[in-house]
Design a protein around this motif. Sequence first.
Motif, PDB file in Angstrom:
ATOM      1  N   VAL A  32     -13.032  13.025  -2.043  1.00  0.00           N
ATOM      2  CA  VAL A  32     -13.242  12.137  -1.077  1.00  0.00           C
ATOM      3  C   VAL A  32     -13.736  10.584  -1.899  1.00  0.00           C
ATOM      4  O   VAL A  32     -13.210   9.616  -1.562  1.00  0.00           O
ATOM      5  N   GLN A  33     -14.589  10.984  -2.775  1.00  0.00           N
ATOM      6  CA  GLN A  33     -15.288   9.870  -3.295  1.00  0.00           C
ATOM      7  C   GLN A  33     -14.211   8.999  -4.428  1.00  0.00           C
ATOM      8  O   GLN A  33     -14.550   7.822  -4.584  1.00  0.00           O
ATOM      9  N   GLY A  34     -13.351   9.874  -4.595  1.00  0.00           N
ATOM     10  CA  GLY A  34     -12.183   9.244  -5.588  1.00  0.00           C
ATOM     11  C   GLY A  34     -11.154   8.582  -5.091  1.00  0.00           C
ATOM     12  O   GLY A  34     -10.302   8.014  -5.613  1.00  0.00           O
ATOM     13  N   PHE A  35     -11.307   8.340  -3.798  1.00  0.00           N
ATOM     14  CA  PHE A  35     -10.018   7.878  -3.075  1.00  0.00           C
ATOM     15  C   PHE A  35     -10.035   6.489  -2.774  1.00  0.00           C
ATOM     16  O   PHE A  35     -11.264   5.997  -2.473  1.00  0.00           O
ATOM     17  N   SER A  36      -9.212   5.629  -2.749  1.00  0.00           N
ATOM     18  CA  SER A  36      -9.187   4.328  -2.491  1.00  0.00           C
ATOM     19  C   SER A  36      -7.934   3.852  -2.040  1.00  0.00           C
ATOM     20  O   SER A  36      -6.694   4.068  -2.171  1.00  0.00           O
ATOM     21  N   LEU A  37      -7.997   2.708  -1.082  1.00  0.00           N
ATOM     22  CA  LEU A  37      -6.768   2.089  -0.696  1.00  0.00           C
ATOM     23  C   LEU A  37      -5.898   1.467  -1.598  1.00  0.00           C
ATOM     24  O   LEU A  37      -4.487   1.513  -1.517  1.00  0.00           O
ATOM     25  N   ALA A  38      -6.443   0.850  -2.677  1.00  0.00           N
ATOM     26  CA  ALA A  38      -5.642   0.539  -3.592  1.00  0.00           C
ATOM     27  C   ALA A  38      -4.676   1.514  -4.475  1.00  0.00           C
ATOM     28  O   ALA A  38      -3.386   1.448  -4.560  1.00  0.00           O
ATOM     29  N   GLU A  39      -5.406   2.622  -4.700  1.00  0.00           N
ATOM     30  CA  GLU A  39      -4.599   3.611  -5.420  1.00  0.00           C
ATOM     31  C   GLU A  39      -3.349   4.237  -4.185  1.00  0.00           C
ATOM     32  O   GLU A  39      -2.332   4.469  -4.720  1.00  0.00           O
ATOM     33  N   ALA A  40      -3.775   4.366  -2.983  1.00  0.00           N
ATOM     34  CA  ALA A  40      -2.842   4.834  -1.982  1.00  0.00           C
ATOM     35  C   ALA A  40      -1.472   3.723  -2.026  1.00  0.00           C
ATOM     36  O   ALA A  40      -0.503   4.171  -1.867  1.00  0.00           O
ATOM     37  N   SER A  41      -1.937   2.476  -2.030  1.00  0.00           N
ATOM     38  CA  SER A  41      -0.747   1.373  -2.145  1.00  0.00           C
ATOM     39  C   SER A  41       0.024   1.238  -3.401  1.00  0.00           C
ATOM     40  O   SER A  41       1.204   1.571  -3.186  1.00  0.00           O
ATOM     41  N   ARG A  42      -0.814   1.838  -4.505  1.00  0.00           N
ATOM     42  CA  ARG A  42       0.026   1.689  -5.658  1.00  0.00           C
ATOM     43  C   ARG A  42       0.860   2.970  -5.598  1.00  0.00           C
ATOM     44  O   ARG A  42       2.153   2.962  -6.181  1.00  0.00           O
ATOM     45  N   ARG A  43       0.567   4.121  -5.158  1.00  0.00           N
ATOM     46  CA  ARG A  43       1.402   5.381  -5.094  1.00  0.00           C
ATOM     47  C   ARG A  43       2.677   5.286  -4.284  1.00  0.00           C
ATOM     48  O   ARG A  43       3.645   5.639  -4.368  1.00  0.00           O
ATOM     49  N   LEU A  44       2.295   4.483  -3.094  1.00  0.00           N
ATOM     50  CA  LEU A  44       3.382   4.293  -2.233  1.00  0.00           C
ATOM     51  C   LEU A  44       4.300   3.066  -2.567  1.00  0.00           C
ATOM     52  O   LEU A  44       5.323   2.958  -2.054  1.00  0.00           O
ATOM     53  N   GLY A  45       3.897   2.368  -3.625  1.00  0.00           N
ATOM     54  CA  GLY A  45       4.517   1.087  -4.010  1.00  0.00           C
ATOM     55  C   GLY A  45       4.603   0.024  -3.059  1.00  0.00           C
ATOM     56  O   GLY A  45       5.683  -0.702  -3.049  1.00  0.00           O
ATOM     57  N   VAL A  46       3.707  -0.063  -2.249  1.00  0.00           N
ATOM     58  CA  VAL A  46       3.544  -1.200  -1.558  1.00  0.00           C
ATOM     59  C   VAL A  46       2.536  -2.105  -1.878  1.00  0.00           C
ATOM     60  O   VAL A  46       1.671  -1.884  -2.644  1.00  0.00           O
ATOM     61  N   ALA A  47       2.530  -3.493  -1.294  1.00  0.00           N
ATOM     62  CA  ALA A  47       1.562  -4.416  -1.705  1.00  0.00           C
ATOM     63  C   ALA A  47       0.096  -3.882  -1.262  1.00  0.00           C
ATOM     64  O   ALA A  47       0.077  -3.274  -0.338  1.00  0.00           O
ATOM     65  N   PRO A  48      -0.885  -4.350  -2.193  1.00  0.00           N
ATOM     66  CA  PRO A  48      -2.396  -3.907  -1.593  1.00  0.00           C
ATOM     67  C   PRO A  48      -2.713  -4.302  -0.487  1.00  0.00           C
ATOM     68  O   PRO A  48      -3.544  -3.596   0.167  1.00  0.00           O
ATOM     69  N   SER A  49      -2.030  -5.244   0.096  1.00  0.00           N
ATOM     70  CA  SER A  49      -2.396  -5.748   1.320  1.00  0.00           C
ATOM     71  C   SER A  49      -1.889  -4.834   2.810  1.00  0.00           C
ATOM     72  O   SER A  49      -2.238  -5.041   3.773  1.00  0.00           O
ATOM     73  N   ALA A  50      -0.491  -4.376   2.319  1.00  0.00           N
ATOM     74  CA  ALA A  50       0.190  -3.432   3.420  1.00  0.00           C
ATOM     75  C   ALA A  50      -0.814  -2.638   4.260  1.00  0.00           C
ATOM     76  O   ALA A  50      -0.642  -2.387   5.442  1.00  0.00           O
ATOM     77  N   PRO A  51      -1.516  -1.656   3.594  1.00  0.00           N
ATOM     78  CA  PRO A  51      -2.376  -1.068   4.289  1.00  0.00           C
ATOM     79  C   PRO A  51      -3.094  -1.637   5.504  1.00  0.00           C
ATOM     80  O   PRO A  51      -3.467  -0.972   6.748  1.00  0.00           O
ATOM     81  N   TYR A  52      -3.404  -2.746   5.277  1.00  0.00           N
ATOM     82  CA  TYR A  52      -4.355  -3.463   6.232  1.00  0.00           C
ATOM     83  C   TYR A  52      -3.990  -3.798   7.416  1.00  0.00           C
ATOM     84  O   TYR A  52      -4.457  -4.346   8.288  1.00  0.00           O
ATOM     85  N   ARG A  53      -2.553  -3.660   7.568  1.00  0.00           N
ATOM     86  CA  ARG A  53      -1.748  -3.872   8.804  1.00  0.00           C
ATOM     87  C   ARG A  53      -2.080  -2.666   9.854  1.00  0.00           C
ATOM     88  O   ARG A  53      -1.646  -2.796  11.084  1.00  0.00           O
ATOM     89  N   HIS A  54      -2.506  -1.769   9.248  1.00  0.00           N
ATOM     90  CA  HIS A  54      -2.860  -0.362  10.099  1.00  0.00           C
ATOM     91  C   HIS A  54      -4.279  -0.045   9.974  1.00  0.00           C
ATOM     92  O   HIS A  54      -4.718   0.873  11.049  1.00  0.00           O
ATOM     93  N   PHE A  55      -5.022  -0.211   8.907  1.00  0.00           N
ATOM     94  CA  PHE A  55      -6.454   0.374   8.959  1.00  0.00           C
ATOM     95  C   PHE A  55      -7.232  -0.806   8.359  1.00  0.00           C
ATOM     96  O   PHE A  55      -6.897  -1.692   7.556  1.00  0.00           O
ATOM     97  N   ALA A  56      -8.443  -1.087   9.148  1.00  0.00           N
ATOM     98  CA  ALA A  56      -9.183  -2.122   8.723  1.00  0.00           C
ATOM     99  C   ALA A  56      -9.820  -1.950   7.207  1.00  0.00           C
ATOM    100  O   ALA A  56      -9.951  -2.983   6.708  1.00  0.00           O
ATOM    101  N   ASP A  57     -10.046  -0.564   6.928  1.00  0.00           N
ATOM    102  CA  ASP A  57     -10.549  -0.584   5.828  1.00  0.00           C
ATOM    103  C   ASP A  57     -10.420   0.847   5.353  1.00  0.00           C
ATOM    104  O   ASP A  57     -10.010   1.866   5.993  1.00  0.00           O
TER     105      ASP A  57
END
Length: 211
Positions: A32-57
């Motif tokens: 859990v401590q090693g998880f980040s939104l940036a890494e999730a975005s990178r793995r999905l191949g989407v812009a770093p800003s994309a997750p914030y359309r669904h999750f505040a943080d």
Amino acid sequence: MPRTTKRDRYHHGDLRAALIDTAVELIAEHGVQGFSLAEASRRLGVAPSAPYRHFADRDELLLAVGVRAGERLVAAVTAESRGTTPEQRLVGVARGYVRFAAGHPALFEALAGPTFSAVAAPELEHAARPVKEAFHDAALALSGGDRPAAETLGVAVAAVAHGYAGLLRLGMFGAGDEAVGIAVARAADATLALLAGRAALTGPATTPGSG
């Protein structure tokens, strides 16, 4: 048929679900401590800003993972706790809890870790409520309607289940399906032993060194 990737699902409008799936993968790999939104975005191949359309943080995405964990835990416990007596139901809850931890280690870490300890999340409470009720209702039947005694017994059984789940994750029983079977069986036996001696749980509270 070609396999659908998480990025494909995003392009079909399911980025939220893909982010939850990816968070589970990352938690399994890095904790859990090693998880980040940036890494999730990178793995999905989407812009770093994309997750914030669904999750505040990050915490809000982790909360969604926790809700999924609660739902999977309910399914595992329900599958095991179909006994006709309160004793059988409590043993089944303990067995199901350990099986959940074995089958979904990342979800177990997300649900059991410190992430949500300071977060009052109605969604998470709602998802996990059936498991709490399973512990409580069977314990209440065994306690003759005595709610304080039922609370004590339910928490004790939950501690047994959580303890064996944790020992399994530490490799205490080996690895593979055999280890899971051993941990599940021992959690069931420990629960039965606890139920046999449950009168000791309902006595007056004592402090260390007293008596």
